[in-house]
Design a protein around this motif. Structure first.
Motif, PDB file in Angstrom:
ATOM      1  N   ALA A   1       0.583  -1.343   0.290  1.00 36.07           N
ATOM      2  CA  ALA A   1       0.655  -0.026   0.199  1.00 36.07           C
ATOM      3  C   ALA A   1       0.474   1.149  -0.447  1.00 36.07           C
ATOM      4  CB  ALA A   1      -0.761  -0.228   1.029  1.00 36.07           C
TER       5      ALA A   1
ATOM      6  N   SER B   1      -5.175   4.295  -2.352  1.00 33.99           N
ATOM      7  CA  SER B   1      -4.354   3.339  -1.645  1.00 33.99           C
ATOM      8  C   SER B   1      -4.218   3.713  -0.337  1.00 33.99           C
ATOM      9  CB  SER B   1      -3.666   3.021  -2.234  1.00 33.99           C
ATOM     10  OG  SER B   1      -2.447   2.969  -1.695  1.00 33.99           O
TER      11      SER B   1
ATOM     12  N   ASN C   1      -5.859   1.444   2.977  1.00 34.88           N
ATOM     13  CA  ASN C   1      -4.769   0.540   3.980  1.00 34.88           C
ATOM     14  C   ASN C   1      -4.940   1.167   5.299  1.00 34.88           C
ATOM     15  OD1 ASN C   1      -3.372  -1.157   4.750  1.00 34.88           O
ATOM     16  ND2 ASN C   1      -1.278   0.971   5.073  1.00 34.88           N
TER      17      ASN C   1
ATOM     18  N   ASP D   1      -2.932  -3.077  -0.807  1.00 36.02           N
ATOM     19  CA  ASP D   1      -4.029  -2.483  -1.252  1.00 36.02           C
ATOM     20  C   ASP D   1      -4.025  -2.998  -2.322  1.00 36.02           C
ATOM     21  OD1 ASP D   1      -2.349  -1.841  -3.197  1.00 36.02           O
ATOM     22  OD2 ASP D   1      -2.799   0.376  -3.347  1.00 36.02           O
TER      23      ASP D   1
END
Length: 221
Positions: free
Chosen positions: A45, A51, A55, A67
Motif C-alpha cells: 500500500a 491506496s 490501508n 492495497d
C-alpha cells in the motif's frame, strides 16, 4: 491370478501418478522466487489517495500493508495475473507488464501460497476467475454480481472451497473511531451513504487468512 494382480497393480500406479500430475500446479522461477499457479500476489500500500485510504481502515498488522491482490496463473511458461484492476476492470495480464507499471510507484510485491490442504481448490478457482474476466471495477465496494474489486475477485474465485470469508466492512479511522475523511468525501461524491458494516473483504484481511503462507517478496533491481 498373477496376471490379474499385476494388471490391477499397474492400473493403481498409473492412477496414482495421474492424480499427482493433475493436482500439481505449473511452476516458474521469477525474480528470485519460484512461483506456481494459484499463488496470490499482494501489492504494498502507498500512503496517499485511494491506496492510503484503503490501508488506513483495513491494516491489521504493522508489517502487513496491502492495497491490491491478484491471482497468478502460469501457462506455457508465461506468468499471468488475474485481477480486478481499477484501470481495466477484471483482466488477465502478463505479469511482466503489470510489474513494469506498478514497480515504478510501488516497490513491494509479496507472494503468498495456499496451504497444502487447500491446493486442490486451485484449478476450480482459476476456472472461476476466468469466467469473471471483462467485468468492470466496482468503485462502490458494495458487493454485486456485475462489477468487482480486487479482493472480491479473489474471494469469489475460491468461494466453492470456502477459503475466505466476508466480513463487515469499516471505513472508520481506527485512531479516531470516526469515518475516515477520505471515505466520507468519496461516498458523498458517489451520492451514497458510507456502506459501513456491509459485507466485504480487503487485501489485508486476505493476507491474514489461515490458509495462506508468505513465500517472499519479488525482487526489484
Amino acid at each position: 491370478m498373477k496376471n490379474l494382480l499385476s494388471n490391477a497393480a499397474i492400473l493403481f500406479i498409473l492412477a496414482f501418478f495421474f492424480s499427482l500430475s493433475t493436482n500439481a500446479q505449473e511452476r516458474a522461477f521469477y525474480r528470485q522466487l519460484e512461483l506456481q499457479t494459484g499463488d496470490l500476489l499482494f501489492f504494498g500500500a502507498k500512503t496517499d489517495q485511494l491506496s492510503g485510504a484503503i490501508n488506513r481502515v483495513t491494516q491489521r498488522q504493522e508489517e502487513v500493508s496491502f492495497d491490491h491482490v491478484g491471482l497468478l496463473e502460469i501457462s506455457d511458461s508465461t506468468i499471468y495475473i488475474l485481477h480486478a484492476s481499477p484501470a481495466d476492470g477484471s483482466i488477465r495480464e502478463v505479469l511482466d507488464s503489470v510489474l513494469s507499471r506498478a514497480g515504478e510507484k510501488n516497490k513491494r510485491m509479496v507472494v503468498y501460497r495456499l496451504s497444502d490442504d487447500a491446493q486442490a481448490s486451485i484449478p476450480t478457482a482459476i476456472d472461476r476467475a476466468e469466467t469473471m474476466l471483462g467485468k468492470p471495477y466496482n468503485w462502490s465496494y458494495v458487493l454485486n454480481d456485475s462489477s468487482l474489486y480486487c479482493s472480491d475477485f479473489v474471494e469469489r474465485a475460491f468461494r466453492d472451497a470456502a477459503l475466505f470469508s466476508l466480513e463487515p466492512m469499516t471505513f472508520k479511522d481506527p485512531k479516531t473511531g470516526q469515518t475516515d475523511s477520505f471515505w466520507a468525501s468519496y461516498y458523498k461524491n458517489l451520492g451514497m451513504d458510507v456502506p459501513e458494516g456491509q459485507p466485504g473483504c480487503n487485501p489485508n484481511g486476505l493476507a491474514a487468512n489461515e490458509h495462506l503462507k508468505k513465500i517472499g517478496d519479488l525482487e526489484f533491481n
